[in-house]
Scaffold this motif. Structure first.
Motif, PDB file in Angstrom:
ATOM      1  N   PHE A 259       0.834  -1.207   0.000  1.00  0.00           N
ATOM      2  CA  PHE A 259       0.000   0.000   0.000  1.00  0.00           C
ATOM      3  C   PHE A 259       0.864   1.251   0.000  1.00  0.00           C
ATOM      4  N   THR A 260       1.969   1.218   0.729  1.00  0.00           N
ATOM      5  CA  THR A 260       2.850   2.398   0.801  1.00  0.00           C
ATOM      6  C   THR A 260       3.279   2.823  -0.596  1.00  0.00           C
ATOM      7  N   LYS A 261       3.623   1.832  -1.437  1.00  0.00           N
ATOM      8  CA  LYS A 261       4.068   2.172  -2.789  1.00  0.00           C
ATOM      9  C   LYS A 261       2.922   2.811  -3.599  1.00  0.00           C
ATOM     10  N   ALA A 262       1.719   2.265  -3.449  1.00  0.00           N
ATOM     11  CA  ALA A 262       0.572   2.853  -4.154  1.00  0.00           C
ATOM     12  C   ALA A 262       0.349   4.296  -3.679  1.00  0.00           C
ATOM     13  N   PHE A 263       0.564   4.537  -2.366  1.00  0.00           N
ATOM     14  CA  PHE A 263       0.408   5.895  -1.829  1.00  0.00           C
ATOM     15  C   PHE A 263       1.505   6.809  -2.392  1.00  0.00           C
ATOM     16  N   ALA A 264       2.740   6.279  -2.484  1.00  0.00           N
ATOM     17  CA  ALA A 264       3.861   7.081  -3.004  1.00  0.00           C
ATOM     18  C   ALA A 264       3.565   7.521  -4.440  1.00  0.00           C
ATOM     19  N   GLU A 265       2.992   6.620  -5.221  1.00  0.00           N
ATOM     20  CA  GLU A 265       2.635   6.967  -6.608  1.00  0.00           C
ATOM     21  C   GLU A 265       1.591   8.087  -6.616  1.00  0.00           C
ATOM     22  N   ALA A 266       0.637   7.993  -5.693  1.00  0.00           N
ATOM     23  CA  ALA A 266      -0.457   8.979  -5.669  1.00  0.00           C
ATOM     24  C   ALA A 266       0.008  10.362  -5.217  1.00  0.00           C
ATOM     25  N   VAL A 267       1.041  10.440  -4.363  1.00  0.00           N
ATOM     26  CA  VAL A 267       1.466  11.757  -3.844  1.00  0.00           C
ATOM     27  C   VAL A 267       2.654  12.327  -4.618  1.00  0.00           C
ATOM     28  N   SER A 268       3.178  11.568  -5.584  1.00  0.00           N
ATOM     29  CA  SER A 268       4.283  12.051  -6.409  1.00  0.00           C
ATOM     30  C   SER A 268       3.801  13.218  -7.261  1.00  0.00           C
ATOM     31  N   PRO A 269       4.673  14.132  -7.690  1.00  0.00           N
ATOM     32  CA  PRO A 269       6.130  14.049  -7.565  1.00  0.00           C
ATOM     33  C   PRO A 269       6.700  14.723  -6.315  1.00  0.00           C
ATOM     34  N   SER A 270       5.843  15.374  -5.492  1.00  0.00           N
ATOM     35  CA  SER A 270       6.431  16.183  -4.426  1.00  0.00           C
ATOM     36  C   SER A 270       6.065  15.722  -3.020  1.00  0.00           C
ATOM     37  N   GLY A 271       5.189  14.728  -2.883  1.00  0.00           N
ATOM     38  CA  GLY A 271       4.784  14.276  -1.548  1.00  0.00           C
ATOM     39  C   GLY A 271       5.680  13.162  -1.035  1.00  0.00           C
ATOM     40  N   ILE A 272       5.255  12.562   0.080  1.00  0.00           N
ATOM     41  CA  ILE A 272       6.038  11.464   0.673  1.00  0.00           C
ATOM     42  C   ILE A 272       5.093  10.449   1.307  1.00  0.00           C
ATOM     43  N   ALA A 273       5.418   9.180   1.113  1.00  0.00           N
ATOM     44  CA  ALA A 273       4.686   8.097   1.788  1.00  0.00           C
ATOM     45  C   ALA A 273       5.660   7.415   2.737  1.00  0.00           C
ATOM     46  N   VAL A 274       5.310   7.384   4.024  1.00  0.00           N
ATOM     47  CA  VAL A 274       6.168   6.756   5.031  1.00  0.00           C
ATOM     48  C   VAL A 274       5.477   5.486   5.514  1.00  0.00           C
ATOM     49  N   GLY A 275       6.179   4.369   5.424  1.00  0.00           N
ATOM     50  CA  GLY A 275       5.655   3.108   5.947  1.00  0.00           C
ATOM     51  C   GLY A 275       6.398   2.759   7.220  1.00  0.00           C
ATOM     52  N   ILE A 276       5.658   2.442   8.300  1.00  0.00           N
ATOM     53  CA  ILE A 276       6.331   1.993   9.528  1.00  0.00           C
ATOM     54  C   ILE A 276       5.893   0.559   9.837  1.00  0.00           C
ATOM     55  N   ASP A 277       6.823  -0.189  10.407  1.00  0.00           N
ATOM     56  CA  ASP A 277       6.525  -1.578  10.774  1.00  0.00           C
ATOM     57  C   ASP A 277       7.554  -2.014  11.814  1.00  0.00           C
ATOM     58  N   MET A 278       7.244  -3.111  12.537  1.00  0.00           N
ATOM     59  CA  MET A 278       8.179  -3.629  13.533  1.00  0.00           C
ATOM     60  C   MET A 278       8.760  -4.974  13.126  1.00  0.00           C
ATOM     61  N   SER A 279       8.567  -5.344  11.848  1.00  0.00           N
ATOM     62  CA  SER A 279       9.165  -6.590  11.359  1.00  0.00           C
ATOM     63  C   SER A 279      10.314  -6.237  10.415  1.00  0.00           C
TER      64      SER A 279
END
Ligand SMILES: C[S@@+](CC[C@H](N)C(=O)[O-])C[C@H]1O[C@@H](n2cnc3c(N)ncnc32)[C@H](O)[C@@H]1O
Length: 217
Positions: A70-90
């Protein structure tokens, strides 16, 4: 954390799961648990981008991002100037995200959903899919998501849904109790969001999954 909680968390940290998660484990589980609705499973990412109302330039947080699908799909949607940050504990999930779902506008960070390393109001949108049911204190994660989301920002959650059928409920309670996974009532997230002042609250059910989206106060 109980022994049962640990079992679910250990599965997510098993290095054998991360490589097969996106293309085998998740689609199979989603298909069977979401009423064998293939069309829904295929559209899930696009629908989430729409639910979060992502636009170029937005900062979006994907809590418990797993291997970053999902993070990658979000990164595509907010490009070219936004940012998608994914956090996880694994660590294996994050390693997989950084290779399989790398994107110039995506960053993957080791962090706990219940203690997020971000200031208040840091994000325009926050997402958390398929994780609240395995986090030992899901409401602490929920509070953190509300804290880092800016006023007027969008939140999207996908989690479990306790069955309404009384004859299945005891079996579901037994199975989820054994596995350490939590089942949430149909009103739990919508009520918590309404209590926190969120508006435009929407909800959809697919099998034993519930999708909830809302706008922050
Ligand atoms: C089933 S995966 C979901 C991945 C992705 N969101 C999706 O929808 O496919 C659940 C993820 O939650 C992560 N997780 C569990 N507890 C967490 C916590 N306290 N903080 C951050 N991530 C957590 C696990 O490591 C795992 O990668």
């Amino acid at each position: 954390m109980t022994r049962r909680d640990r079992w679910a968390q250990q599965l997510m940290r098993n290095p054998l799961l991360a490589p097969v998660y996106e293309h085998v484990y998740r689609p199979t589980l989603a298909w069977t648990l979401m009423g064998f609705d293939l069309a829904h499973v295929r559209q899930e990412r696009a629908q989430t981008v729409a639910a979060l109302r992502l636009a170029p330039g937005d900062a979006v947080l994907d809590v418990a991002c797993g291997p970053g699908l999902f993070t990658k799909a979000f990164a595509e949607a907010v490009s070219p100037s936004g940012i998608a940050v994914g956090i996880d504990m694994s660590a294996p999930m994050l390693a997989r995200a950084r290779t399989a779902n790398a994107h110039p506008r995506a960053a993957y960070v080791f962090a706990d959903a219940t203690d997020q390393p971000f200031p208040d109001d840091a994000f325009d949108a926050v997402n958390c899919y398929a994780a609240l049911y395995l986090i030992p204190d899901p409401w602490a994660a929920f509070e953190e998501m509300c804290r880092v989301l800016r006023p007027g920002g969008r939140i999207a959650l996908m989690s479990s849904r306790a069955t309404q059928r009384t004859w299945i409920a005891p079996a579901q309670r037994w199975a989820t109790g054994m596995s350490g996974l939590k089942m949430f009532g149909e009103d739990e997230f919508t009520s918590a969001l309404a209590e926190a002042g969120f508006t435009e609250i929407s909800q959809e059910f697919h099998g034993v999954a519930q999708y909830v989206a809302a706008t922050a106060p």
